[in-house]
Design a protein around this motif. Sequence first.
Motif, mmCIF file in Angstrom:
data_model
loop_
_atom_site.group_PDB
_atom_site.id
_atom_site.type_symbol
_atom_site.label_atom_id
_atom_site.label_comp_id
_atom_site.label_asym_id
_atom_site.label_seq_id
_atom_site.Cartn_x
_atom_site.Cartn_y
_atom_site.Cartn_z
ATOM 1 N N LEU A 223 29.607 64.979 65.291
ATOM 2 C CA LEU A 223 29.634 66.426 65.515
ATOM 3 C C LEU A 223 28.914 67.140 64.383
ATOM 4 N N ASN A 224 28.200 68.221 64.717
ATOM 5 C CA ASN A 224 27.543 68.973 63.652
ATOM 6 C C ASN A 224 28.563 69.848 62.926
ATOM 7 N N ASP A 225 28.146 70.427 61.814
ATOM 8 C CA ASP A 225 29.069 71.168 60.963
ATOM 9 C C ASP A 225 29.675 72.374 61.663
ATOM 10 N N ASP A 226 28.910 73.067 62.491
ATOM 11 C CA ASP A 226 29.425 74.259 63.177
ATOM 12 C C ASP A 226 30.612 73.915 64.073
ATOM 13 N N ILE A 227 30.523 72.788 64.765
ATOM 14 C CA ILE A 227 31.619 72.379 65.642
ATOM 15 C C ILE A 227 32.834 71.964 64.817
ATOM 16 N N VAL A 228 32.588 71.239 63.749
ATOM 17 C CA VAL A 228 33.696 70.818 62.879
ATOM 18 C C VAL A 228 34.397 72.035 62.280
ATOM 19 N N LEU A 229 33.629 73.015 61.815
ATOM 20 C CA LEU A 229 34.219 74.223 61.238
ATOM 21 C C LEU A 229 35.007 75.013 62.284
ATOM 22 N N ALA A 230 34.542 75.008 63.522
ATOM 23 C CA ALA A 230 35.279 75.685 64.595
ATOM 24 C C ALA A 230 36.637 75.019 64.822
ATOM 25 N N PHE B 70 34.402 66.530 54.679
ATOM 26 C CA PHE B 70 35.449 67.492 54.997
ATOM 27 C C PHE B 70 35.788 68.339 53.767
ATOM 28 N N SER B 71 35.868 67.694 52.615
ATOM 29 C CA SER B 71 36.178 68.407 51.381
ATOM 30 C C SER B 71 35.140 69.486 51.098
#
Length: 228
Positions: free
Chosen positions: A10-17, A39-40
């Motif tokens: 998953l790209n960062d935008d999806i992870v942050l969501a 994640f950190s």
Amino acid sequence: MEEESVFSMLNDDIVLAIFAKLEDDPRHWARVASVCTRFSSLIRHFCWKTKCSQTLPSLLSDSPASSASLLKLAVCCPGLRHAGVAVDRDAAKNPKTCRKPHLARGNWDLRREQGCKLLARQFRHDCLYLCDWPGCVHPHKERKYMIFRGIFKDFKTTRVWRSLDGEKRRKIPVECAFCTSRHTWDLHSAFCLRRGFGYQIDGEPVVRAYVCENGHVSGAWTDVPLFS
């Protein structure tokens, strides 16, 4: 780890969501940040900073370390020990005695209006942001301690700092709950707190507060004795 391999697709935008769904309890972010380096980094550089920009915009700086301390300060009660309340060994074994930092109860906002109520008149122009009173209430021995927390904006430019530094006030071994500072200044003995708070019958101050070199404040107050 299997969970880590799934998130790696998953790209960062999806992870942050996904991480945004966890913001109601900041302890979730702390646990997620310990999973892996990626994640950190996301938690430190995006989640914490975004949360602070929403709740404490006037206190936010560009430093990830500052954002971490600020978020911890906003949502964590420092506990009795960091607020300068002496806790003996027997009391420390009691699970109801909250010696260490923990998730604060009530509103997580910090307000300058609350800070103005604490400082002496000559320091009223300093920007001290405090949590709403009464903060977390912790019974210890025969008293209830209302634990509060806060932060000075631009601490090294305040009158409080000039008073502490200019008069060479000695630090005491009360650690800051929100950063790595090992010693703090006692604002009560330095005459930085508003007059009139008074003392308990055994000589314990009704209000105490401690500030570290980074401007983080921890303290406690008790009910005013009836004879005052």
